[in-house]
Each structure stands twice: as C-alpha cells, then as structure tokens.
Design a protein around this motif. Sequence first.
Motif, short mmCIF file in Angstrom:
data_model
loop_
_atom_site.label_atom_id
_atom_site.label_comp_id
_atom_site.label_asym_id
_atom_site.label_seq_id
_atom_site.Cartn_x
_atom_site.Cartn_y
_atom_site.Cartn_z
N HIS A 122 -12.29 17.57 17.34
CA HIS A 122 -12.71 17.54 18.74
C HIS A 122 -12.53 16.11 19.26
O HIS A 122 -13.21 15.19 18.80
CB HIS A 122 -14.17 17.96 18.89
N VAL A 123 -11.61 15.91 20.17
CA VAL A 123 -11.33 14.60 20.73
C VAL A 123 -12.04 14.49 22.07
O VAL A 123 -11.78 15.27 22.99
CB VAL A 123 -9.82 14.36 20.91
N VAL A 124 -12.95 13.53 22.17
CA VAL A 124 -13.71 13.31 23.40
C VAL A 124 -13.37 11.92 23.92
O VAL A 124 -13.37 10.95 23.17
CB VAL A 124 -15.23 13.41 23.16
N GLU A 125 -13.08 11.83 25.20
CA GLU A 125 -12.76 10.55 25.83
C GLU A 125 -13.83 10.24 26.87
O GLU A 125 -14.09 11.05 27.76
CB GLU A 125 -11.38 10.62 26.47
N MET A 126 -14.48 9.08 26.75
CA MET A 126 -15.54 8.69 27.66
C MET A 126 -15.49 7.20 27.93
O MET A 126 -15.05 6.41 27.07
CB MET A 126 -16.93 9.03 27.08
N THR A 127 -15.98 6.80 29.09
CA THR A 127 -16.23 5.39 29.39
C THR A 127 -17.73 5.21 29.48
O THR A 127 -18.38 5.72 30.42
CB THR A 127 -15.55 4.97 30.71
N LEU A 128 -18.29 4.54 28.49
CA LEU A 128 -19.74 4.33 28.47
C LEU A 128 -20.07 3.18 29.43
O LEU A 128 -19.41 2.14 29.41
CB LEU A 128 -20.21 3.99 27.06
N PRO A 129 -21.10 3.33 30.25
CA PRO A 129 -21.40 2.31 31.25
C PRO A 129 -22.22 1.15 30.69
O PRO A 129 -23.05 1.32 29.80
CB PRO A 129 -22.22 3.09 32.29
N GLY A 130 -21.96 -0.04 31.23
CA GLY A 130 -22.81 -1.21 31.04
C GLY A 130 -23.37 -1.41 29.66
O GLY A 130 -22.64 -1.53 28.67
N GLU A 131 -24.71 -1.41 29.59
CA GLU A 131 -25.39 -1.71 28.32
C GLU A 131 -25.22 -0.61 27.29
O GLU A 131 -25.52 -0.80 26.11
CB GLU A 131 -26.89 -1.94 28.58
#
Length: 391
Positions: free
Chosen positions: A82-91
């Motif tokens: 399972h390939v998940v692509e995310m941009t985690l914010p800030g801290e």
Amino acid sequence: MIALPKLPPPAPALRMCVTVPAKDEAEYIRATLQALHRQTDARGQRLCPELFEVILLANNCSDATAAVARRFSADYPDFRLHVVEMTLPGEWACVGMARKLMMDEAARRLPPGGIIAMTDADTRVDRQWVHATLRAFDRGARAVGGRVIVPPSERQGYRKIHLQDVTYRSLQTLLESMIDPRPADPWPRHFQHYGPSLAVGVAEYLACGGMPPVKCIEDAAFAWALERIDVEFVHDPSVRAYTSDRDSNRIDGVAFSKSLNEWTRMLDEGRQPVVFGLQHCIQLYKWKVALRRAFYERRIGGLPALPHLAEYLSMSQDELQRRVVEAPTFGALYQDIRQLLERTHAFSDAPFPEAIRDLRRFTRSAWTRRASSKRPAGSDLPAAALVGQTL
C-alpha cells in the motif's frame, strides 16, 4: 487529527503489517521493497503473500519515491503493498509522526494477536525476516528486535569505532545474560531493537501508548515506552536486516548517520568513546537483579546491593525505598535508575579498547567455569556465584 487515507481491506490471513517511512528515498526504495517481496520460510519456499502486507508512507517527498514504489507494486501485483503519499504539515513533519500514522493504521487493520513491524527505506531485510519474526512471536515473544548489520561500503572513516561499539555491546549482553538470565530472551541473543528491524504485538503497541510522534530517536523512545510497561524484547539473531551507512541530514536531531559522523571525527582526532567498564557493568546488572527482587517484594531490606546503589547515587535509602514502592512497573523503576546512572559522569570510566578487553577476558573465563560446572544442563549460575559477592 491526521490519519492515513482509507486503504484496501486486509487479507483474511493477515498476521503482520510492515511499516516503512520514506522521505526522498527514490534511490533506495526499490531494493527495500524487493527484499520484502522475496520473503521465504526456513526451507526457502516463498511465504504466502496474504500473511503480511507493507504500508509505505512517502511523506514530504520532493523526488519520485512514491512513483518508484507504485511501479514496483505494478510489477508484482501479488505483493500486498500500500503506497500512501502525504505532505505532513509543520511540526508533524517528522519520522516519528510518519511511523505513528502507519503503525496506528496497522493496529486497526490487524486481527487480535497481529504483529506490527517496522523497517527503513534504506534497509534490506533478510530473506527469512518475516518468517523468523513470526516464529519468535509463535514462541511467546511480545516484541522482537532484529539484528541490524551495516555492510562495508566506500565510507570507511567511522568503521573502526562502529565495530568496537558492536563488540562492546555484544559482550555487555553476554555478561548481562550471565548475571541476569531472562527466560523470555535467552542467550544467544543480540542487543538491538531499532527502526530498521523492530516488531511488536498489537496489544502491546496499544498498551504502551503507541509510537511517540517525535522528531528523532523515535525507535528508542518507543522501546522505552514498551520497557515501562514491562514488555521485554526478544533479540533473536535469526531476525536480521542490512542497513545503509549513508551520510544524511534528513533527521533533525540525533540519528545513526550523525553518530557515524561523530565516530569519524573521533578517529581523525585520536579520541575514543568512554563507556561503562567491566566493574561498572557487573555492578549495573547486580543492581538490576536486586531492584527486580525489591520491586516484587516492595522493600529494599535484606538486599545489600541496594544501600550501595543509593550511596552511589547520593540518594537516601528512604528515597530509594519510596521509588521501589511507588514504581508502577519494574521496567519503569529500572529505566529511571539506569538513566540516573548514565547521567553520573564517573560511571562511564573506560575507553572502548580497555572495556572490550576486560569484558572479553571476564566473560570467557566465567563461561568456561560455567561450562565445566556439574550443574544440570540448562541451569543458570546465580549472580552471586558469578561475581563472588552477594546481592
């Protein structure tokens, strides 16, 4: 609260979920996935693909990590990836949060008795890594640390101290197994439970509060959380992973690559790490045995080692007694005392060569005496007999 997007339903036979955080890992990720795809049993037969799955979180990437992983998935459709692509914010943009998101999701997907595992995107697990981990849990393990090996590469500056570190910690572990043998983690064993190879039962994961979403040494923080609820790691030498020695600044804070850099500087400057010498190692494990007994009896009386411990820490016996009585678990008690000792500068008193030499001589001599003993096979000499002193 941040969460992973909805994934396809798990296979009915799923037992293990392997989590892999990946930030700008396009160079390494295919080899990492290939090693996970090629998992076999002890006879070399490929494992049933439905026994385990892999969640890969490509977080905050500026390269083709996710695309490479998706191509791999397309090439091997029987591999449950399972390939998940995310941009985690800030801290929240840190490895601890990336691991937490995947491991929390794994805990939701797995059945009771399921296993949450972790490795790294620059690591190749052994071909029997999944099989050996499952076997350890089938034998009663609640958490398993894998042996992490750093193969030689063109980067050589750090290597002498790295090998000394591995030798020292292995000898320390042998000494501990002599003074404080643990049925759950018997010798032969290694000493590692780090990010490239670590696995835990779902129940234990939830009980300790899960993965701490910290910026660095999240694997150590997680291991400490397990220790504080008395979950012992099994350090099975057959669970192995091979990790990279690359120079990387992707972690903000303490990291393996930064330790390698520091060891390189130390060699260039003619310095040596200073660690617990033989006598302090012996003392530490004697204190550990005495603290365990004191915790379960809820008293320090009758254990001569503990007044010595209190004196060494400049602590009154009443204060040590209070700590023993109020500790919620033995793991929490021992962890707090060990941290006090580690902050005591004088407890680290020997450079690597001296500590290794003394530990090697002592353990070899003690092991020889133990092997020649007329005690029944499988029995353990008590700590008192080993070091010639009472607890």
